[in-house]
Write an enzyme that holds these catalytic residues in place. Structure first.
Site, PDB file in Angstrom:
ATOM      1  N   SER A  11       0.837  -1.202   0.000  1.00 11.44           N
ATOM      2  CA  SER A  11       0.000   0.000   0.000  1.00 11.44           C
ATOM      3  C   SER A  11       0.876   1.257   0.000  1.00 11.44           C
ATOM      4  CB  SER A  11      -0.954  -0.044   1.198  1.00 11.44           C
ATOM      5  OG  SER A  11      -1.882   1.026   1.163  1.00 11.44           O
ATOM      6  N   ASP A  45      -9.740  -2.979  -6.175  1.00 14.79           N
ATOM      7  CA  ASP A  45      -9.150  -2.325  -4.999  1.00 14.79           C
ATOM      8  C   ASP A  45      -9.829  -0.974  -4.767  1.00 14.79           C
ATOM      9  OD1 ASP A  45      -7.545  -1.008  -3.127  1.00 14.79           O
ATOM     10  OD2 ASP A  45      -5.672  -1.781  -3.961  1.00 14.79           O
ATOM     11  N   HIS A  48      -8.034  -4.468  -1.304  1.00  8.35           N
ATOM     12  CA  HIS A  48      -6.824  -3.754  -0.886  1.00  8.35           C
ATOM     13  C   HIS A  48      -6.142  -4.536   0.230  1.00  8.35           C
ATOM     14  CE1 HIS A  48      -4.238  -0.244  -0.649  1.00  8.35           C
ATOM     15  NE2 HIS A  48      -4.349  -0.264   0.665  1.00  8.35           N
TER      16      HIS A  48
END
Length: 412
Positions: free
Chosen positions: A211, A337, A366
């Site tokens: 991320s 996502d 995600h």
């Protein structure tokens, strides 16, 4: 005819002359399950899309079969938001005995590295050449996040040394300056890589960013070119375009599920370090932010010297920097996502780049990528790390560019 037959059965079952409603409910339930399973098997499992230049593509297809195999998301939670949420709620937490190290930064700040290593590795008996996996967590994460613990556990099982780079303040330590961290600033990561390469100069180093950590890895590679000191990079659920990310997070459902809770956690970090931060900005105003965009406007862009939030987002988006990357990096993203919309992925740039490969699954959310009926343990992310790390450490001669220089080599 089949439809009329089913309709007759339902009408007959629902008729009072035929007894209780239990048979009708059972039939409806069975029909619902059949339709659900039919949809799953027809639409959900898919092979990921692999986008890369010819040499990198051939390397991945040969050494990382996971990149061309069908991905089977967990049957009962394959939707992107569910994958994202259930990963947090359900995954176990392996016990990792970390050894913490405090690093001081040139601007007077500090952050923690958490090291994990086996006392002896049969895979690599010489500790000076034992491969190292450097992990960078998400925006408010640390070495204690379940997804980090699982990746560290995987690295240890594969015989590598693992080290987690915790962004400033994310392990509870006090901020010594007004700056925490931002996606465009790679100074702390540069400090980490130089520190590791100084201590283990003969060990190959793979950076794995998840991320926010993935954004840092991509921006670091774009900034350092061939002098990054890494044999390769790996990103998972990296957000390629900050503008697209905040737009997606501000849709009603995503705002409720992700944006507001994440912003609240970041505001607590700012409030906890009021003493250092209030010297340069209005802390009370900053912590009233209710979205990531508001906090970036009131705190991040100010703390790191940007004119405004838009200038910061432009500087932090790796989407426009693919051409500057000269170290092989595999980038795992899911098309569903909620943090990184599929339209933000640099498909054309990756296809032309010798060094950047995109691995795009249809599902995964995600930092989700849950698979199997009982996804408590390892998931797709672990398999990607296992195969990719083995490929780059054991077959680096086949990588585009034949590996990377160290930071010191880049200065010569």
């Amino acid at each position: 005819m089949e439809y009329l037959h089913i309709t007759k059965m339902l009408s007959s079952s629902l008729s009072p002359q035929n007894g209780t409603w239990s048979d009708a409910i059972s039939l409806l339930l069975a029909l619902g399950i059949a339709l659900y399973l039919g949809y799953y098997w027809a639409c959900v499992p898919q092979r990921p899309r692999l986008v890369a230049g010819p040499q990198f593509l051939a390397f991945l297809e040969q050494h990382c079969p996971v990149t061309v195999e069908t991905f089977y998301p967990t049957l009962w939670c394959f939707e992107g938001r569910l994958q994202t949420i259930f990963r947090v709620l359900l995954q176990s937490q392996p016990v990792i005995p970390y050894r913490s190290e405090v690093l001081q930064t040139p601007d007077g700040g500090q952050f923690l590295l958490d090291w994990a290593e086996q006392p002896y590795s049969s895979h690599c008996p010489d500790p000076t050449t034992q491969p190292i996996v450097l992990l960078l967590p998400g925006i408010s994460g640390s070495s204690q996040e379940p997804y980090i613990l699982h990746l560290v556990d995987q690295a240890l099982k594969d015989g590598y040394r693992a080290v987690v780079f915790n962004n400033r303040g994310c392990r509870g330590e006090e901020l010594l300056t007004h700056r925490a961290y931002c996606a465009s600033n790679t100074e702390d990561l540069e400090t980490v890589v130089k520190h590791i390469k100084h201590r283990y100069s003969r060990a190959p180093l793979l950076a794995v960013g998840i991320s926010f950590g993935g954004i840092l890895v991509l921006n670091y590679l774009a900034r350092t070119g061939k002098a990054g000191g890494l044999v390769a990079g790996l990103t998972m659920s990296a957000c390629w375009d900050s503008f697209e990310t905040v737009d997606s997070l501000e849709t009603p459902l995503n705002s409720l599920l992700f944006n507001q809770p994440l912003t609240a956690g970041l505001c607590r970090l700012v409030a906890r370090n009021r003493k250092s931060i209030e010297k340069v900005l209005d802390v009370d105003f900053a912590i009233k932010a209710r979205t990531i965009r508001q906090l970036d406007e009131r705190y991040t862009s100010v703390a790191f010297g940007y004119k405004d939030c838009a200038a910061y987002y432009h500087a932090s988006s790796p989407r426009t920097k693919v051409d500057a990357i000269c170290t092989p990096v595999l980038c795992l993203n899911a098309a569903d996502d909620p943090f990184s919309p599929v339209q933000a992925l640099p498909l054309q740039a990756a296809q032309k780049s010798p060094y950047v490969a995109l691995l795009i699954t249809a599902r995964g959310g995600h930092i989700g990528f849950l698979e199997g009926l009982l996804p408590w343990q390892h998931c797709y992310m672990n398999r990607v790390l296992h195969q990719y790390a083995r490929a780059v450490f054991q077959h680096s001669v086949g990588l585009p560019g034949l590996g990377a220089l160290t930071p010191e080599d880049g200065k010569s």
